[in-house]
Design a protein around this motif. Sequence first.
Motif, PDB file in Angstrom:
ATOM      1  N   ARG A  49       0.854  -1.191   0.000  1.00 15.41           N
ATOM      2  CA  ARG A  49       0.000   0.000   0.000  1.00 15.41           C
ATOM      3  C   ARG A  49       0.887   1.236   0.000  1.00 15.41           C
ATOM      4  O   ARG A  49       1.818   1.332   0.810  1.00 15.41           O
ATOM      5  N   ASP A  50       0.578   2.145  -0.891  1.00 16.33           N
ATOM      6  CA  ASP A  50       1.370   3.372  -0.942  1.00 16.33           C
ATOM      7  C   ASP A  50       0.441   4.559  -1.113  1.00 16.33           C
ATOM      8  O   ASP A  50      -0.713   4.433  -1.538  1.00 16.33           O
ATOM      9  N   MET A  58       3.712  -3.087   3.611  1.00 18.51           N
ATOM     10  CA  MET A  58       3.278  -4.430   3.236  1.00 18.51           C
ATOM     11  C   MET A  58       2.151  -4.851   4.174  1.00 18.51           C
ATOM     12  O   MET A  58       2.259  -4.721   5.394  1.00 18.51           O
ATOM     13  N   ILE A  59       1.062  -5.362   3.615  1.00 18.88           N
ATOM     14  CA  ILE A  59      -0.113  -5.769   4.389  1.00 18.88           C
ATOM     15  C   ILE A  59      -0.482  -7.197   3.997  1.00 18.88           C
ATOM     16  O   ILE A  59      -0.590  -7.514   2.807  1.00 18.88           O
ATOM     17  N   THR A  60      -0.661  -8.030   4.997  1.00 18.27           N
ATOM     18  CA  THR A  60      -1.140  -9.394   4.767  1.00 18.27           C
ATOM     19  C   THR A  60      -2.600  -9.478   5.191  1.00 18.27           C
ATOM     20  O   THR A  60      -2.950  -9.041   6.289  1.00 18.27           O
ATOM     21  N   LEU A  61      -3.413 -10.044   4.339  1.00 15.52           N
ATOM     22  CA  LEU A  61      -4.842 -10.219   4.603  1.00 15.52           C
ATOM     23  C   LEU A  61      -5.181 -11.695   4.522  1.00 15.52           C
ATOM     24  O   LEU A  61      -4.836 -12.367   3.541  1.00 15.52           O
ATOM     25  N   GLY A  62      -5.813 -12.212   5.553  1.00 13.35           N
ATOM     26  CA  GLY A  62      -6.296 -13.587   5.538  1.00 13.35           C
ATOM     27  C   GLY A  62      -7.805 -13.609   5.615  1.00 13.35           C
ATOM     28  O   GLY A  62      -8.395 -12.909   6.450  1.00 13.35           O
ATOM     29  N   LEU A  70      -5.824  -8.870   9.480  1.00 15.89           N
ATOM     30  CA  LEU A  70      -4.913  -7.944   8.820  1.00 15.89           C
ATOM     31  C   LEU A  70      -3.622  -7.906   9.623  1.00 15.89           C
ATOM     32  O   LEU A  70      -3.653  -7.763  10.844  1.00 15.89           O
ATOM     33  N   ARG A  71      -2.515  -8.019   8.929  1.00 13.62           N
ATOM     34  CA  ARG A  71      -1.209  -7.919   9.572  1.00 13.62           C
ATOM     35  C   ARG A  71      -0.400  -6.827   8.862  1.00 13.62           C
ATOM     36  O   ARG A  71      -0.180  -6.900   7.651  1.00 13.62           O
ATOM     37  N   ASP A  72       0.008  -5.812   9.619  1.00 19.76           N
ATOM     38  CA  ASP A  72       0.780  -4.718   9.036  1.00 19.76           C
ATOM     39  C   ASP A  72       1.807  -4.228  10.052  1.00 19.76           C
ATOM     40  O   ASP A  72       2.119  -4.946  11.020  1.00 19.76           O
TER      41      ASP A  72
END
Length: 462
Positions: A49-50, A58-62, A70-72
């Motif tokens: 995401r910018d 960097m974002i991880t979505l499960g 959401l992990r950021d």
Amino acid sequence: MSKLIQSLSALWLAVVCATASAVSPADGSDAVLAVHSQPEGELRLQYTRDAAGEDAQMITLGLAQDYHYLRDVNGLRVYDYRLRRIYSAGPGNEFANDSLYAEVWFRTAEIESRVRLRKALQAGAISPDKAPSLQDPFWMESELGVTAPGLPRPVLQRSEADGRIRWLLDGAEVVAVRYDAEPVPPGIRAGLRRMWSTFAHIHPSIADDLTASGQIPNELWVTTMQPGKSSTVLHWKLTARHWESHARFPLSPHLIARPTTSAGAFPEIFKLLSKEIADRKLPPTQDAYVARTQSALDRGAGLEALLVLIEMNLAAGHPSGQCLPSDPRVYCTLSVKAGPLIKSDPRYMIAFGRQSPDVGDRGQFDTVPNAYVLRLLWATRPPGKGVVFEQTERDLLAALSASPVADFTKDTGDFYARAWQPMAAWQVWDLGRLLAGHTGDDLLHPIDSLEDQLYVGVPSLF
């Protein structure tokens, strides 16, 4: 048939609420993992995401059937839809176990507050320079992810070109998407709408369109507005996609539950209630309260006797109801005896005024041994002169420390809700409903009803 449906719905809601209360905010992550012991299919996505002037993140979505996360850079945030919980974990060995109802309540209460403010502005009751800058209905609903009946519906234009779908408001692009070619697996597609409410500040009507596609973005552009600042476009780009057919619930084991806020006396309140639940502590018996009341009456301490009776009523778990003439119930007979003593006490009018006493008037109650009951009642009244949040919070801690009365947690949670701290409010209410003395018809029952109303009223968030 309609009555049958209503009965089944009520039964289903009761089952949901019973399941949701199975895990305490004070329980560690192992209790959560025990409920989610079976692996399930999870779509795991990675985005960058910018935005202009910011470093890319960097974002991880499960996304799974019963949860998404959401992990950021801020850590992990898990939305557990089976237990109606939200878990927040950072790099350490602690996590916060909050109520999903608290977040939904905040969204609905906040937008209702803004609608009232908007109406006051339109009526000229508030000067525009004293109002928040974001009063446009579209941006309010986009920020909070819910719609309000009192706001006009935005007129959005939708267009598509070169595989890019755009939504425009007044000719300006507010959201655009280029979908990934592979659709979302059918088993988890129902969770898309819930995910959109937490992934970005997207208007609910656009979130509905994104959900209906059954796809996830390869690229996403969202225009956001912040008070006092120009608009910003956030851009997400999909960098990895993976289907994990036997994913484990994303919380780490052996995490220790922490209070949702470390400010003020809340950690002490959280620790106290957690211990009382573990110890299965009960308030004094009704006979003990009767003996304390009679002792106060024998000493001519009418105010003390009245406060014992108030606590006795709260500890019983249900209101005694109005006392009729010659009412034989012990609560009523003792109230009659206390009446003349109370009326002759000059402190009575100060203690039970429409607002809590000024700081300068509170010292006269220091000699009352159970003045903590008064301070509990004062906590939810308009504060008197010189009364500050921190001292009221300490008063609530003192009342909760005096006796494990479940109804004390209702006023305590109300105090935090009025201070616009819903996560703290619900942690207190959740803990209160797990106290050994909690009954189905005590003062916490309206919280059960409120949760049912939130579930029915805003189904897209559950």
